[in-house]
Motif scaffolding. Sequence first.
Motif, PDB file in Angstrom:
ATOM      1  N   ASP A  85       0.822  -1.217   0.000  1.00  0.00           N
ATOM      2  CA  ASP A  85       0.000   0.000   0.000  1.00  0.00           C
ATOM      3  C   ASP A  85       0.853   1.264   0.000  1.00  0.00           C
ATOM      4  O   ASP A  85       0.486   2.277  -0.613  1.00  0.00           O
ATOM      5  CB  ASP A  85      -0.932   0.011   1.217  1.00  0.00           C
ATOM      6  N   GLN A 142      -2.238   8.045   3.993  1.00  0.00           N
ATOM      7  CA  GLN A 142      -2.376   7.523   2.640  1.00  0.00           C
ATOM      8  C   GLN A 142      -1.022   7.371   1.945  1.00  0.00           C
ATOM      9  O   GLN A 142      -0.950   6.927   0.808  1.00  0.00           O
ATOM     10  CB  GLN A 142      -3.275   8.443   1.828  1.00  0.00           C
ATOM     11  N   ASN A 209     -11.433  -3.547   3.283  1.00  0.00           N
ATOM     12  CA  ASN A 209     -11.048  -2.548   2.280  1.00  0.00           C
ATOM     13  C   ASN A 209     -12.270  -1.688   1.962  1.00  0.00           C
ATOM     14  O   ASN A 209     -13.212  -2.135   1.311  1.00  0.00           O
ATOM     15  CB  ASN A 209     -10.550  -3.243   1.002  1.00  0.00           C
ATOM     16  N   PHE A 210     -12.258  -0.438   2.439  1.00  0.00           N
ATOM     17  CA  PHE A 210     -13.381   0.460   2.206  1.00  0.00           C
ATOM     18  C   PHE A 210     -12.875   1.900   2.184  1.00  0.00           C
ATOM     19  O   PHE A 210     -11.755   2.199   2.621  1.00  0.00           O
ATOM     20  CB  PHE A 210     -14.469   0.278   3.281  1.00  0.00           C
ATOM     21  N   ASP A 211     -13.721   2.803   1.659  1.00  0.00           N
ATOM     22  CA  ASP A 211     -13.360   4.217   1.525  1.00  0.00           C
ATOM     23  C   ASP A 211     -14.278   5.093   2.366  1.00  0.00           C
ATOM     24  O   ASP A 211     -15.488   4.854   2.443  1.00  0.00           O
ATOM     25  CB  ASP A 211     -13.457   4.664   0.066  1.00  0.00           C
ATOM     26  N   ASN A 214     -13.030   9.783   0.586  1.00  0.00           N
ATOM     27  CA  ASN A 214     -11.943   9.603  -0.389  1.00  0.00           C
ATOM     28  C   ASN A 214     -10.649   9.071   0.241  1.00  0.00           C
ATOM     29  O   ASN A 214      -9.576   9.176  -0.363  1.00  0.00           O
ATOM     30  CB  ASN A 214     -11.646  10.916  -1.129  1.00  0.00           C
ATOM     31  N   ASN A 216      -8.810   5.666   1.714  1.00  0.00           N
ATOM     32  CA  ASN A 216      -8.923   4.217   1.706  1.00  0.00           C
ATOM     33  C   ASN A 216      -8.482   3.627   3.047  1.00  0.00           C
ATOM     34  O   ASN A 216      -7.469   4.035   3.618  1.00  0.00           O
ATOM     35  CB  ASN A 216      -8.069   3.627   0.578  1.00  0.00           C
ATOM     36  N   VAL A 218      -7.791  -0.056   5.117  1.00  0.00           N
ATOM     37  CA  VAL A 218      -7.604  -1.509   5.057  1.00  0.00           C
ATOM     38  C   VAL A 218      -7.325  -2.019   6.469  1.00  0.00           C
ATOM     39  O   VAL A 218      -7.319  -1.259   7.436  1.00  0.00           O
ATOM     40  CB  VAL A 218      -6.447  -1.869   4.093  1.00  0.00           C
ATOM     41  N   LYS A 221      -4.694  -0.319   8.798  1.00  0.00           N
ATOM     42  CA  LYS A 221      -5.081   1.000   9.296  1.00  0.00           C
ATOM     43  C   LYS A 221      -6.081   0.874  10.436  1.00  0.00           C
ATOM     44  O   LYS A 221      -6.033   1.647  11.411  1.00  0.00           O
ATOM     45  CB  LYS A 221      -5.657   1.841   8.160  1.00  0.00           C
TER      46      LYS A 221
END
Length: 562
Positions: A85, A142, A209-211, A214, A216, A218, A221
């Motif tokens: 990532d 990010q 895995n989602f947003d 805006n 991201n 996983v 995180k």
Amino acid sequence: MGSMTTAPTATISNTTNTEKDNRNNNKDNNSPSMSDGPADFETAIKACGFGRFNILLLFAALPAVMATVLETAVVSYILPSAECDLSLDLLDKGILNAITYCGMITSAIGWGYLADNKGRRNLLIVGFFLDVVCVLCGAMSQSRTQLMIAKYFGGFVMCGPFAVLMTYLSEFHGTNFRSRIMMIIGVMFSMAAILLPVLALLILPLDWNFDIFNMNFVSWKMYLAICGIPSLLSCILFCFFPESPRFLITQGRNAEALEAFKTIYAVNTRKSKDTYPVKELIKEIKQKEDNSDKISVATIEANMNDIGNAEKQSAENNNNVDTEAALMDKQPNTFKVLCSKQYVGLCFRVCLMQFFILLGQNTMRLWLPQMFASLNEYEQISNESTSMCTILEYSVNKTELVKNPVDECTVIITPASYTNNIIVACIGFATYLVAGSLINALGNKRIQVIGLLAAGTCGFALYWSSSSLTTLIITSIYSALGSMSATSSIGTSVNLFPTSLRTMIVSLTMMIGRMGSILGNVMFPIFMSFGCIPPFVMVGVVMYLGCLLAAFLPSTNKLELK
């Protein structure tokens, strides 16, 4: 007990003597009354007893201890999951492991000043709250640069609570309980070391895995964010506890200190605050202290004797301004004393020893999750057990592919990736228990020398490790003995210096040790790129050097505290 029982035919004289004995026994048991006059800190805290308040304080300390461990070690568990990532190479991973310590070194002096002037409790509340903010910033990162900045400020913030927590806890207990409380805190640190891989095992293998806005998110995180919960709990829980009465007394705020003692007494005994036997506290001479210049009680008493008994009495009872000025003139500069011919050589040796020990110990501790994850990933791909040299070569080659991808970067994370870390943490916990039972018989110095010699041998032995089982055994021994030696080296340093220098020497050794941690975590991936032998030589040699320095230090086994 029999000598204190009066027979029916006892005389008035015997009754009077018995009453005197009872009064003397009350004094021996530290249960002062109004007639006893002003009480010092130890008398006042012993009068509070040990009970529900102390147990509740320890419960509040558990998440606080966990928060300090999570902040310094959590990154090492997310590196295998985050390498794709964030496009991390080995050097990036080394910097991420080390950057928390950079923040801690940067803020050490500032936090020390705040702790001595603004209070322990306030620092703990503010520090843990700010750590929650830093943890959430890290979880929302990010890019690797954002994560590095968040971890730097996490270390910057956590340095304060990390240093003050031990002081705060010790200042709520008398001499008869203080050493036991520190032992319990040591157990809490070991529990926190076990919690990290357990959480990693439960969370990191999940396919999240989602947003959100805006950004991201996983599994790694979410793991970072969940590791901020202990800091949040600590921030809330310490709001319900009073300021350290020891700190309040040193600030001349005796009325507030007395109220704190009454609160402790009321919670422990379930009696009214008005029944607390101490009605007045001794007015101590206020000392201007900071992290690098602590004036000990022993030093104050010695200077009082130099001034004379009359002035001593005046300083204790009336807080005479002239006497205070005279004392401050006579108190030596701590840094100047430490640099004197008597102590400068010893100071250099204990600092260098801590540098070598933590360079090896924290390098191995923070790189183990990455090595075990690579070991498990390699075995998943090849279906065969392998040597540590093969694993290092595999890790180097994989990070090259991450930077210059030919195919899509993939990470294989399973629960087995972290089971070895749990075993290592449990063995470290058991080692502390065994060392605790042997420390009085062997002494700090022998424990250190034996532990460092064995750890250094294990560091070299990793080169010949040919299976995952032997790798697990060797790294477990190295980590456990290295951690034990680092702890005992602090104990040795404390015993070798007089009271007035101990705070400074502990601060110095911790700072130099953190520099070693930074250097080790940055150099380890660089050595990995050179081949298999250099990284194992590094972690082995530094432990041998620490052992050599420990062997030539004076023995503290029968040394009286100065």
